[in-house]
Design a protein around this motif. Structure first.
Motif, PDB file in Angstrom:
ATOM      1  N   ARG A   1      -0.105  -0.060  -0.865  1.00 54.80           N
ATOM      2  CA  ARG A   1       0.069  -1.165  -1.678  1.00 54.80           C
ATOM      3  C   ARG A   1       1.707  -1.119  -0.333  1.00 54.80           C
ATOM      4  NH1 ARG A   1       1.848   1.908  -6.130  1.00 54.80           N
ATOM      5  NH2 ARG A   1       0.441   0.560  -7.425  1.00 54.80           N
ATOM      6  N   TYR A   2       1.891  -2.230  -1.090  1.00 52.45           N
ATOM      7  CA  TYR A   2       3.276  -2.314   0.617  1.00 52.45           C
ATOM      8  C   TYR A   2       4.248  -3.040  -0.961  1.00 52.45           C
ATOM      9  CZ  TYR A   2       0.577  -2.365   4.791  1.00 52.45           C
ATOM     10  OH  TYR A   2      -0.704  -2.494   5.286  1.00 52.45           O
ATOM     11  N   ILE A   3       5.505  -2.191  -0.587  1.00 52.68           N
ATOM     12  CA  ILE A   3       6.577  -2.923  -1.287  1.00 52.68           C
ATOM     13  C   ILE A   3       7.897  -2.273  -0.793  1.00 52.68           C
ATOM     14  CG2 ILE A   3       7.120   0.253  -2.827  1.00 52.68           C
ATOM     15  CD1 ILE A   3       7.897  -1.707  -4.977  1.00 52.68           C
ATOM     16  N   GLU A   4       8.108  -3.730  -1.010  1.00 54.14           N
ATOM     17  CA  GLU A   4       9.720  -4.050   0.358  1.00 54.14           C
ATOM     18  C   GLU A   4      10.952  -4.689  -0.432  1.00 54.14           C
ATOM     19  OE1 GLU A   4      11.756  -7.328   2.832  1.00 54.14           O
ATOM     20  OE2 GLU A   4       9.631  -7.505   2.291  1.00 54.14           O
ATOM     21  N   ALA A   5      11.812  -3.349  -1.154  1.00 55.73           N
ATOM     22  CA  ALA A   5      12.798  -3.487  -1.978  1.00 55.73           C
ATOM     23  C   ALA A   5      14.386  -2.439  -1.170  1.00 55.73           C
ATOM     24  CB  ALA A   5      12.448  -2.727  -3.605  1.00 55.73           C
TER      25      ALA A   5
ATOM     26  N   ILE B   1       8.522   4.145   5.003  1.00 57.97           N
ATOM     27  CA  ILE B   1       8.023   5.688   4.755  1.00 57.97           C
ATOM     28  C   ILE B   1       6.765   5.217   3.948  1.00 57.97           C
ATOM     29  CG2 ILE B   1       8.233   7.837   2.951  1.00 57.97           C
ATOM     30  CD1 ILE B   1      10.248   7.674   5.242  1.00 57.97           C
ATOM     31  N   GLU B   2       5.334   5.766   4.524  1.00 58.90           N
ATOM     32  CA  GLU B   2       3.869   6.064   3.948  1.00 58.90           C
ATOM     33  C   GLU B   2       4.015   7.148   3.704  1.00 58.90           C
ATOM     34  OE1 GLU B   2       1.148   3.886   6.217  1.00 58.90           O
ATOM     35  OE2 GLU B   2       0.481   6.274   6.593  1.00 58.90           O
ATOM     36  N   SER B   3       3.384   7.434   2.384  1.00 57.85           N
ATOM     37  CA  SER B   3       2.545   8.104   1.247  1.00 57.85           C
ATOM     38  C   SER B   3       1.167   8.333   1.223  1.00 57.85           C
ATOM     39  CB  SER B   3       3.794   8.658   0.306  1.00 57.85           C
ATOM     40  OG  SER B   3       3.787   7.001  -0.952  1.00 57.85           O
TER      41      SER B   3
ATOM     42  N   LEU C   1      -3.226   4.635  -0.223  1.00 55.54           N
ATOM     43  CA  LEU C   1      -1.603   5.030   0.764  1.00 55.54           C
ATOM     44  C   LEU C   1      -1.041   4.032  -0.025  1.00 55.54           C
ATOM     45  CD1 LEU C   1      -3.614   5.590   2.466  1.00 55.54           C
ATOM     46  CD2 LEU C   1      -2.297   5.051   4.626  1.00 55.54           C
ATOM     47  N   THR C   2       0.654   4.125  -0.057  1.00 54.65           N
ATOM     48  CA  THR C   2       2.072   3.397  -0.325  1.00 54.65           C
ATOM     49  C   THR C   2       2.705   3.444   0.125  1.00 54.65           C
ATOM     50  OG1 THR C   2       2.046   3.479  -2.797  1.00 54.65           O
ATOM     51  CG2 THR C   2       3.923   3.015  -1.840  1.00 54.65           C
ATOM     52  N   THR C   3       3.241   2.355   1.119  1.00 58.35           N
ATOM     53  CA  THR C   3       4.143   1.791   2.223  1.00 58.35           C
ATOM     54  C   THR C   3       5.476   1.832   1.429  1.00 58.35           C
ATOM     55  OG1 THR C   3       2.347   1.845   4.199  1.00 58.35           O
ATOM     56  CG2 THR C   3       4.892   0.668   4.300  1.00 58.35           C
ATOM     57  N   ALA C   4       6.790   2.403   1.541  1.00 63.71           N
ATOM     58  CA  ALA C   4       7.870   1.966   0.973  1.00 63.71           C
ATOM     59  C   ALA C   4       8.734   1.007   2.161  1.00 63.71           C
ATOM     60  CB  ALA C   4       8.912   2.833  -0.016  1.00 63.71           C
ATOM     61  N   CYS C   5       8.834   0.125   1.994  1.00 60.92           N
ATOM     62  CA  CYS C   5       9.777  -0.781   3.169  1.00 60.92           C
ATOM     63  C   CYS C   5      11.471  -1.250   2.732  1.00 60.92           C
ATOM     64  CB  CYS C   5       8.858  -2.406   3.568  1.00 60.92           C
ATOM     65  SG  CYS C   5       6.932  -1.744   3.676  1.00 60.92           S
ATOM     66  N   HIS C   6      12.363  -0.469   3.239  1.00 61.36           N
ATOM     67  CA  HIS C   6      13.874  -1.117   3.302  1.00 61.36           C
ATOM     68  C   HIS C   6      14.040  -2.195   3.067  1.00 61.36           C
ATOM     69  CE1 HIS C   6      17.503   0.442   2.742  1.00 61.36           C
ATOM     70  NE2 HIS C   6      17.815  -0.014   4.145  1.00 61.36           N
TER      71      HIS C   6
ATOM     72  N   ARG D   1      10.855  -5.821  11.472  1.00 63.12           N
ATOM     73  CA  ARG D   1      10.905  -6.247  10.596  1.00 63.12           C
ATOM     74  C   ARG D   1      10.026  -5.873   8.798  1.00 63.12           C
ATOM     75  NH1 ARG D   1       5.704  -7.419   9.345  1.00 63.12           N
ATOM     76  NH2 ARG D   1       3.975  -7.923  11.353  1.00 63.12           N
ATOM     77  N   PRO D   2      10.355  -5.551   8.240  1.00 60.82           N
ATOM     78  CA  PRO D   2      10.275  -5.037   6.954  1.00 60.82           C
ATOM     79  C   PRO D   2       8.638  -4.411   6.579  1.00 60.82           C
ATOM     80  CG  PRO D   2      11.811  -6.150   5.984  1.00 60.82           C
ATOM     81  CD  PRO D   2      11.793  -6.517   7.669  1.00 60.82           C
ATOM     82  N   CYS D   3       7.979  -3.602   7.011  1.00 59.03           N
ATOM     83  CA  CYS D   3       7.166  -3.176   6.097  1.00 59.03           C
ATOM     84  C   CYS D   3       6.195  -2.690   8.025  1.00 59.03           C
ATOM     85  CB  CYS D   3       5.776  -3.803   5.473  1.00 59.03           C
ATOM     86  SG  CYS D   3       6.750  -3.753   4.177  1.00 59.03           S
TER      87      CYS D   3
END
Length: 295
Positions: A141-145, A231-233, A244-249, A192-194
């Motif tokens: 999962r990729y989430i930019e927020a 941040i990748e969990s 995996l989940t990558t949270a992107c600032h 760039r994000p992610c």
């Protein structure tokens, strides 16, 4: 009959594996096994004939394929056996939990983009894929927020500008995984994000025995410019591979080592009012001007 399946979590959608051993003072005449949603219950598939001959270690491995497993479902290996005098026994393994969801991020404000991708066993430094068998489902999962990651070490405060080029600092909110827990965090920096094309994945905590949800990446060197923290969990799924989940600032970090530009300073003095006036042109394309003083 004694199933020997440990309590495990997996992400594979159609395979379950286990093992059992059979012991009796009289010869064993028949053994059957099945995977099921309940202990010692009705099998989701027909019971399969099992081996009951004594092997060197007394353990028999079994596998169920083409199963329609459900997310968060607990499955058991049930084994029943009958000995030579007609006495029957049945036993069940500890649960095997199925997890199809990557770790969850904290509630994020202003989600810019979110998507799931199927990337097999090619993602992450910490991903575990027993026997190289990956789930064919989306597993990253990729989430930019906003409000998931913050530039700097002040908790929940975004310090979007820095003149430091030798290390990077950030803090982030905890990710959770109800089924298989989070086993590792990685941090990266991208243009760039992610993306991790500026600084590749690195361990994102400083204490070996606990998470502190802070990043202190050192030593390193980054050029002046614009960057995004990620941040990748990674969760603890076994068969089928970690999810995996990558949270992107969504906010940019500006690295600025240049001074503000000040041009065209003109001083004008008026005798009548005894007023001195200064005019100038100033700019700072990277981080802006927040204070202007004269003397």
């Amino acid at each position: 009959a004694y199933p020997r399946v440990p309590a495990t979590v997996q992400s594979h959608p159609s395979i379950l594996r286990g093992s059992y051993s059979v012991r009796d003072v009289t010869p064993v005449k028949e053994v059957e096994w099945a995977f099921d949603l309940s202990m010692k219950g009705d099998a989701t598939k027909a019971w399969a004939k099992g081996d009951f001959e004594v092997t060197n270690d007394g353990i028999h491995n079994v596998e169920g394929r083409d199963l329609n497993l459900q997310h968060a479902g607990e499955y058991f290996l049930n084994v029943r056996a009958m000995n030579d005098v007609g006495l029957k026994g049945i036993s069940s393994s500890r649960p095997m939990l199925v997890d199809f969801e990557p770790p969850l991020t904290p509630t994020a404000d202003a989600v810019v983009n979110e998507e799931m991708k199927a990337e097999g066993c090619t993602i992450g430094r910490n991903q575990v894929c027993p026997n190289g068998e990956a789930t064919d489902r989306d597993n990253h999962r990729y989430i930019e927020a906003w409000k998931m990651i913050y530039c700097g070490l002040v908790r929940d405060v975004d310090d979007s500008y820095t003149k430091v080029t030798k290390f990077a600092v950030a803090n982030f909110r905890e990710h959770v995984d109800p089924e298989s827990d989070v086993i590792a965090y990685d941090w990266s920096l991208g243009f760039r994000p992610c993306a991790d094309n500026a600084v590749g994945r690195r361990q994102a905590h400083t204490h070996a025995d606990s998470w502190d949800y802070e990043v202190f990446a050192f030593p390193m060197h980054i050029e002046p410019g614009y960057y995004y923290h990620n941040i990748e969990s990674t969760n603890g799924c076994g068969l089928g591979g970690s999810l995996l989940t990558t949270a992107c600032h969504a906010g940019v970090l500006t690295v600025d080592i240049t001074y503000p530009i000040v041009l065209g300073v003109v001083a004008t003095y008026e005798d009548a009012t005894r007023r001195l006036t200064l005019t100038y042109t100033g700019s700072d394309p990277e981080s802006g001007i927040v204070v202007a003083e004269w003397g």
